[in-house]
Scaffold this motif. Structure first.
Motif, PDB file in Angstrom:
ATOM      1  N   LEU A 320     -26.296  39.331 -12.808  1.00  0.00           N
ATOM      2  CA  LEU A 320     -25.300  38.255 -12.793  1.00  0.00           C
ATOM      3  C   LEU A 320     -25.846  36.998 -13.458  1.00  0.00           C
ATOM      4  CD1 LEU A 320     -22.503  37.328 -11.828  1.00  0.00           C
ATOM      5  CD2 LEU A 320     -23.580  36.607  -9.680  1.00  0.00           C
ATOM      6  N   GLY A 321     -27.123  36.700 -13.220  1.00  0.00           N
ATOM      7  CA  GLY A 321     -27.732  35.506 -13.799  1.00  0.00           C
ATOM      8  C   GLY A 321     -27.740  35.527 -15.314  1.00  0.00           C
ATOM      9  N   ALA A 324     -23.369  36.462 -16.502  1.00  0.00           N
ATOM     10  CA  ALA A 324     -22.201  35.905 -15.808  1.00  0.00           C
ATOM     11  C   ALA A 324     -21.014  35.700 -16.747  1.00  0.00           C
ATOM     12  CB  ALA A 324     -22.573  34.586 -15.130  1.00  0.00           C
ATOM     13  N   GLU A 325     -21.272  35.138 -17.911  1.00  0.00           N
ATOM     14  CA  GLU A 325     -20.156  34.822 -18.819  1.00  0.00           C
ATOM     15  C   GLU A 325     -19.495  36.078 -19.374  1.00  0.00           C
ATOM     16  OE1 GLU A 325     -22.114  34.187 -23.200  1.00  0.00           O
ATOM     17  OE2 GLU A 325     -22.073  32.437 -21.855  1.00  0.00           O
ATOM     18  N   HIS A 326     -20.214  37.190 -19.350  1.00  0.00           N
ATOM     19  CA  HIS A 326     -19.652  38.443 -19.864  1.00  0.00           C
ATOM     20  C   HIS A 326     -18.711  39.103 -18.871  1.00  0.00           C
ATOM     21  CE1 HIS A 326     -22.220  38.428 -23.442  1.00  0.00           C
ATOM     22  NE2 HIS A 326     -23.193  37.998 -22.652  1.00  0.00           N
ATOM     23  N   VAL A 327     -18.703  38.625 -17.620  1.00  0.00           N
ATOM     24  CA  VAL A 327     -17.750  39.132 -16.625  1.00  0.00           C
ATOM     25  C   VAL A 327     -16.746  38.045 -16.244  1.00  0.00           C
ATOM     26  CG1 VAL A 327     -19.317  40.862 -15.700  1.00  0.00           C
ATOM     27  CG2 VAL A 327     -19.348  38.555 -14.736  1.00  0.00           C
ATOM     28  N   LEU A 329     -17.318  34.821 -15.551  1.00  0.00           N
ATOM     29  CA  LEU A 329     -17.775  33.784 -14.623  1.00  0.00           C
ATOM     30  C   LEU A 329     -18.468  32.676 -15.415  1.00  0.00           C
ATOM     31  CD1 LEU A 329     -18.105  32.941 -11.651  1.00  0.00           C
ATOM     32  CD2 LEU A 329     -20.281  34.180 -11.616  1.00  0.00           C
ATOM     33  N   LEU A 331     -20.742  29.565 -15.613  1.00  0.00           N
ATOM     34  CA  LEU A 331     -21.792  28.884 -14.858  1.00  0.00           C
ATOM     35  C   LEU A 331     -22.442  27.822 -15.735  1.00  0.00           C
ATOM     36  CD1 LEU A 331     -23.664  31.897 -13.164  1.00  0.00           C
ATOM     37  CD2 LEU A 331     -21.994  30.378 -12.095  1.00  0.00           C
ATOM     38  N   GLN A 336     -27.053  28.871 -13.610  1.00  0.00           N
ATOM     39  CA  GLN A 336     -27.610  30.109 -14.127  1.00  0.00           C
ATOM     40  C   GLN A 336     -29.111  30.187 -13.852  1.00  0.00           C
ATOM     41  OE1 GLN A 336     -27.693  30.648 -18.403  1.00  0.00           O
ATOM     42  NE2 GLN A 336     -27.464  32.861 -18.212  1.00  0.00           N
ATOM     43  N   LEU A 339     -29.796  31.055 -10.240  1.00  0.00           N
ATOM     44  CA  LEU A 339     -29.661  32.494  -9.987  1.00  0.00           C
ATOM     45  C   LEU A 339     -30.896  33.259 -10.450  1.00  0.00           C
ATOM     46  CD1 LEU A 339     -25.974  33.507 -10.880  1.00  0.00           C
ATOM     47  CD2 LEU A 339     -27.137  33.791  -8.683  1.00  0.00           C
ATOM     48  N   ILE A 404     -29.752  41.597 -19.658  1.00  0.00           N
ATOM     49  CA  ILE A 404     -28.653  42.028 -18.785  1.00  0.00           C
ATOM     50  C   ILE A 404     -28.843  43.494 -18.386  1.00  0.00           C
ATOM     51  CG2 ILE A 404     -26.165  42.503 -18.694  1.00  0.00           C
ATOM     52  CD1 ILE A 404     -25.768  40.091 -20.551  1.00  0.00           C
TER      53      ILE A 404
END
Length: 453
Positions: A320-321, A324-327, A329, A331, A336, A339, A404
């Motif tokens: 997620l850290g 995040a932007e690929h799902v 979200l 941040l 970031q 996380l 990722i």
């Protein structure tokens, strides 16, 4: 038989040479462990400088980290064999001298091939140090103290990594990247001279069968394979431990470059921020080791089950850290990084646990050799693979996408830890019976129980 009663029965609740000698040995061994990892990790904060100076690909940069782990893995068992039958203290003095001189030599290299060879020499000097040093510490102290001491010993690796990453960036910004290798190599030479004052334990007499098996690397390898086949716990832990270390080593190696390329930080700023994540890992190794130990007091399998759960958590947080932007979200960079720091705190959860679990099945007379088995798996299949795999994926995709993807290895580790938990109780009981047969001899009984590789 109750583990505490077993230790008390065999007199393992005492110091080998007294508290003063024990703590001196611990401090010196801890100091060298820290220097060991400073010399290993200084390279990662120099990646931007090397890429600019020599135009290296990410595969080549990853290889400069992996080269150390490969030679550590290859040389670990032969050096541990020598140390177990010759002298732990003298072996450590030689090791520290070799890796320090090799680190200093890196500053004089003029191309990738020369630097790769020098880095391999650093690993050759460091080969076997973790297992031999830990065996020495375990023999000096009472059994009741060894779990905490081994966690502290391994946390020194994380702290050394922090200093290596941070010092590399700071020194390179002021005096050039070559100077970083020279500066970090000197403390090892100083500690090597002082280490001569550490007291060694008398070499334990072996049974004829084990003596025959450990006369050569080939014999030791044969004995190791047989023990792996007998102990399902050892087999699964030797899969789980390197899988988690693939994730750890990839993050430690590439986070400075990620912060430099994706967040636009200078190499010096990126090194300092990445060092904070590594510091979280140092804290996490102690905290999660203590939690796992507590969980396993009444039910041994719980120690490995807790570790498996934290491995899953680390994989989720880090994925997620980085992604995040690929799902969908959004941040901030600060969120970031928070996380990533929390993921760093979680991902070192297995460090102290696997050391204690694996050494449960090792005969006291070959503690350093036995500990080197785990070191072989951790270095060759774990620490060596992480930076290299991430480098290949970075060249093929991008560094962000590579990082990722790396947490998938944390899920693999979790599965193997859960499988190991099924057989741990039975293997632990069998080890207790073997310990009773071995007797107290020269080193305190139970000294093998918590020795890391």
């Amino acid at each position: 038989m109750d583990m505490h009663a077993l230790d008390s029965k065999q007199g393992s609740d005492s110091y080998l040479f007294g508290p003063r000698q024990a703590w001196f040995a611990f401090a010196m061994t801890l100091g060298l462990m820290m220097v060991d990892y400073i010399d290993r990790q200084v390279i990662v904060s120099l990646f931007p400088h090397l890429k600019e100076a020599w135009g290296l690909s990410d595969k080549q940069l990853g290889a400069l980290v992996s080269a150390v782990s490969v030679t550590v893995a290859v040389g670990g068992i032969p050096i541990a064999l020598i140390a177990d039958r010759f002298s732990r203290v003298k072996s450590i003095v030689v090791m520290a001298t070799v890796w320090s001189l090799a680190s200093i030599s890196c500053m004089f290299t003029r191309n990738f091939g020369q630097l790769l060879a020098a880095r391999a020499a650093v690993g050759l000097g460091e080969a076997g140090y973790g297992s031999v040093g830990a065996a020495l510490i375990a023999s000096h102290f009472p059994a009741r103290m060894r779990g905490a001491l081994m966690a502290a010993f391994f946390s020194a690796a994380s702290i050394g990594s922090v200093l290596g990453v941070m010092l590399g960036g700071v020194i390179a910004a002021r005096w050039g990247w070559q100077a970083a290798f020279g500066v970090v190599g000197v403390p090892g030479l100083v500690l090597a001279l002082l280490y001569i004052k550490v007291r060694d334990y008398r070499t334990v007499e072996l049974t004829p069968r084990i003596e025959q098996a450990t006369r050569s690397t080939q014999g030791a390898a044969s004995a190791i394979i047989k023990r792996l086949m007998r102990s399902k716990t050892l087999l699964w832990v030797c899969i789980a431990a390197p899988a988690q270390l693939i994730l750890v080593s990839a993050i430690w190696a590439w986070l400075p470059s990620f912060l430099n390329r994706v967040h636009g930080m200078t190499p010096e700023q990126a090194a300092i921020k990445a060092a904070l994540v590594v510091l979280c890992g140092a804290l996490g190794s102690v905290v999660w080791g203590a939690i796992a130990d507590r969980a396993g007091r009444k039910r041994p399998a719980a120690k490995l089950q807790v570790t498996a759960v934290v491995c899953i958590a680390s994989a989720a947080v880090l994925a997620l850290g980085f992604g995040a932007e690929h799902v969908g979200l959004v941040l901030s960079k600060q969120a970031q990084f928070a996380l990533l720091a929390f993921g760093g705190f979680l991902m070192t959860c297995s460090v102290g646990v696997v050391a204690a679990v694996v050494i449960d099945v090792i005969h006291p007379g070959i503690r350093a050799t036995g500990a080197s088995v785990l070191s072989l798996f951790q270095n060759l299949l774990g620490l060596a693979m992480g930076p290299l795999v991430a480098g290949f994926l970075s060249d093929a995709w991008s560094l962000e996408h590579a990082l990722i993807a790396m947490p998938v290895f944390g899920l693999l580790a979790a599965g193997a830890f859960m499988r190991a938990s099924r057989s741990y109780g039975a293997d632990l009981q069998r080890a207790c019976e073997t310990e009773v047969e071995a007797g107290p001899d020269s080193a305190p009984a139970g000294a093998h129980r918590s020795v890391p590789a």
